[in-house]
Design an enzyme around this catalytic site. Structure first.
Site, mmCIF file in Angstrom:
data_model
loop_
_atom_site.group_PDB
_atom_site.id
_atom_site.type_symbol
_atom_site.label_atom_id
_atom_site.label_comp_id
_atom_site.label_asym_id
_atom_site.label_seq_id
_atom_site.Cartn_x
_atom_site.Cartn_y
_atom_site.Cartn_z
ATOM 1 C CG ASN A 37 -2.079 1.030 1.223
ATOM 2 O OD1 ASN A 37 -2.253 1.764 0.039
ATOM 3 N ND2 ASN A 37 -2.895 0.974 2.143
ATOM 4 C CG HIS A 122 -12.262 -3.174 10.025
ATOM 5 N ND1 HIS A 122 -11.142 -2.444 9.599
ATOM 6 C CD2 HIS A 122 -11.806 -4.325 10.371
ATOM 7 C CE1 HIS A 122 -10.365 -3.252 9.527
ATOM 8 N NE2 HIS A 122 -10.293 -4.362 10.168
ATOM 9 N NE ARG A 147 -9.910 -2.156 13.282
ATOM 10 C CZ ARG A 147 -9.360 -1.507 12.437
ATOM 11 N NH1 ARG A 147 -8.086 -1.969 12.106
ATOM 12 N NH2 ARG A 147 -9.709 -0.490 11.871
ATOM 13 C CE1 TYR A 159 -5.838 2.893 10.950
ATOM 14 C CE2 TYR A 159 -6.705 1.907 12.976
ATOM 15 C CZ TYR A 159 -6.379 1.655 11.396
ATOM 16 O OH TYR A 159 -6.124 0.418 10.936
ATOM 17 C CG ASP A 210 -5.248 -1.185 14.564
ATOM 18 O OD1 ASP A 210 -4.143 -0.844 15.346
ATOM 19 O OD2 ASP A 210 -5.291 -1.227 13.474
ATOM 20 C CG HIS A 212 -2.802 2.165 12.774
ATOM 21 N ND1 HIS A 212 -2.142 2.541 11.952
ATOM 22 C CD2 HIS A 212 -3.344 1.140 12.130
ATOM 23 C CE1 HIS A 212 -2.111 2.142 10.763
ATOM 24 N NE2 HIS A 212 -2.584 1.011 10.813
ATOM 25 C CD GLU A 236 -4.437 -4.608 14.553
ATOM 26 O OE1 GLU A 236 -4.163 -4.380 13.542
ATOM 27 O OE2 GLU A 236 -5.887 -4.986 14.739
ATOM 28 C CD GLU A 262 -1.755 -3.765 10.233
ATOM 29 O OE1 GLU A 262 -1.951 -3.015 9.427
ATOM 30 O OE2 GLU A 262 -2.602 -3.799 10.966
ATOM 31 N NE ARG A 283 -3.849 -8.332 13.132
ATOM 32 C CZ ARG A 283 -4.275 -7.323 12.409
ATOM 33 N NH1 ARG A 283 -3.445 -6.456 12.174
ATOM 34 N NH2 ARG A 283 -5.172 -7.809 11.191
ATOM 35 C CG HIS A 312 -3.261 -6.533 7.532
ATOM 36 N ND1 HIS A 312 -4.070 -5.797 8.156
ATOM 37 C CD2 HIS A 312 -2.987 -5.983 6.181
ATOM 38 C CE1 HIS A 312 -4.065 -4.733 7.169
ATOM 39 N NE2 HIS A 312 -3.554 -4.687 6.106
ATOM 40 C CG ASP A 316 -3.849 -3.072 3.177
ATOM 41 O OD1 ASP A 316 -4.168 -4.107 3.281
ATOM 42 O OD2 ASP A 316 -2.991 -2.574 4.006
ATOM 43 C CD GLU A 339 -7.686 -6.554 9.171
ATOM 44 O OE1 GLU A 339 -8.265 -5.139 9.336
ATOM 45 O OE2 GLU A 339 -6.558 -6.798 8.980
ATOM 46 C CD1 TRP A 402 -0.897 7.196 8.580
ATOM 47 C CD2 TRP A 402 -1.385 5.112 8.905
ATOM 48 N NE1 TRP A 402 -1.914 7.088 7.963
ATOM 49 C CE2 TRP A 402 -2.445 5.664 8.120
ATOM 50 C CE3 TRP A 402 -1.754 3.751 9.354
ATOM 51 C CZ2 TRP A 402 -3.475 5.095 7.654
ATOM 52 C CZ3 TRP A 402 -2.805 3.089 8.905
ATOM 53 C CH2 TRP A 402 -3.770 3.663 8.192
#
Length: 402
Positions: A37, A122, A147, A159, A210, A212, A236, A262, A283, A312, A316, A339, A402
């Protein structure tokens, strides 16, 4: 059974995918996902310019030897671009093997260890009420694990939150979006999200979250501790995991299960986390961690240390990766959860597949190989479009994870 030809196909049915198609002299072909991605063309070039010339004439049956040849033969090892390219080759070879033997790939991996694969969905919302509604919607669709992500008051771009009514997609067309982030606001608000969700949905629904990579270890330990009453399935990516030892500090402060990996691309990114039992779920993905062959080795190490898999599976990655993941999930004994973000209709048309969802579970199907096809004519009408993940900054302007 020699490899006679190869194609690298880049298409954008709503988002970018990189697919490798390997063809043998016998007329059998296999597909591998090489999507990275925001860096898709780097992998496409790595494949087309560096790996494909090395593959022509090789025996397609020698999957492990080809993996080692591409990994050790380059001298420059690991890294997301290299490992995504190797993963595409490896996955395509497993696809060819299954088609040649007329069996689904999971049969080549030792057969099924379970009848179906537990998946999680999600549920995202700009407000807490929106998140509650999203969880309820997915529960009605049959998901038993969800999630939950929620907008943070005072933070414009939290996020995992979708824009408008469209499904959540983090990549932005054009240059990266720069967003503002407040760790303090996040830590203050998130426990109230899960207090509300447990009150609304009870204790049986599996809830995941998550982070992130946005916290320090001590912040993550504090968050995990405050979430303990709500019995999360996992927390996560609490911190950036380049420093695997940082999870020792988190583990000292919370019993909330931890999941990470991931963005990992080899067993060396996670061996300490696994061997010291600092995580509960690994993951790593088929596409980003060197393919089915390498993912099996990570899972074998994890099984020795009571760590389960939780690959994951966001959009993406293409349906080729999802199919490969489901074959892996069905076979591996220490599977935990998978996921599941359903692809857009346009993606499913480009990549028709045998895998399916039913009542909170998925199955890869029983077609030979991976059970995924590629409509090359349609793909050719959907050219690459530059897109990037957003960049987060703290309120004072400091660049953040991120």
């Amino acid at each position: 059974m020699r490899i006679a030809d190869a194609k690298v196909i880049v298409c954008c049915p709503g988002r970018n995918f990189v697919t490798l198609k390997l063809m043998t002299e016998d007329g059998v072909y296999g597909l591998g996902d090489a999507t990275l991605n925001g860096r898709e063309l780097a992998v496409a070039s790595y494949l087309a310019d560096h790996l494909v010339p090395l593959l022509i004439g090789r025996d397609a049956r020698r999957i492990e030897d080809t993996w080692q040849y591409l990994y050790k033969g380059a001298y420059w090892r690991r890294g997301p671009v290299t490992m995504a390219a190797i993963a595409a080759v490896d996955t395509a070879l497993w696809d060819i093997a299954g088609k040649t033997m007329n069996v689904p790939v999971y049969q080549l991996l030792g057969g099924a260890s379970r009848d179906r694969v537990l998946v999680y969905a999600h549920a995202n919302g700009k407000t807490l009420d929106d998140t509650v509604a999203a969880v309820a919607h997915h529960q009605q669709l049959g998901y038993q694990a969800i999630r939950a992500q929620c907008g943070i008051p005072g933070v414009e771009h939290a996020y995992g939150i979708a824009k408008g009514d469209a499904p959540y997609e983090p990549a932005e067309k054009g240059k990266p979006l720069e967003t503002a982030w407040s760790t303090e606001a996040y830590l203050s608000f998130v426990p109230s999200v899960f207090e509300r969700l447990r009150r609304e949905f009870g204790s049986e629904l599996h809830l995941l979250h998550d982070v992130h990579h946005r916290l320090t270890p001590i912040e993550a330990g504090r968050l995990g501790q405050t979430l303990e009453p709500y019995r999360l399935f996992w927390m996560e990516d609490p911190v950036p995991a380049e420093l695997q030892e940082s999870f020792r500090l988190i583990r000292q402060h919370t019993t909330t299960p931890l999941a990470v990996g991931e963005v990992f691309n080899s067993i060396f990114d996670c061996h300490l986390l696994i061997e010291e039992q600092l995580i509960d779920y690994i993951r790593t993905t088929v596409t980003h961690a060197g393919g089915i062959s390498h993912l099996r080795k990570i899972a074998a190490l994890a099984e020795l240390h009571h760590v389960r898999t939780g690959s994951h599976g966001a959009t993406d990655l293409s349906p080729v990766c999802m199919a490969a993941a489901l074959h892996f999930d069905l076979s591996v004994h220490n599977f935990g959860i998978q996921e599941h973000m359903p692809h857009a209709a346009a993606t499913d048309r480009v990549f028709p597949h045998a895998y399916f969802y039913q009542d909170g579970y998925m199955h890869p199907g029983d077609k030979p190989g991976l059970g995924v096809e590629l409509d090359e004519v349609m793909a050719a009408t959907l050219p690459y479009e530059p897109a990037y993940l957003p960049v987060a900054r703290k309120l004072d302007g400091t660049l953040h994870s991120w």
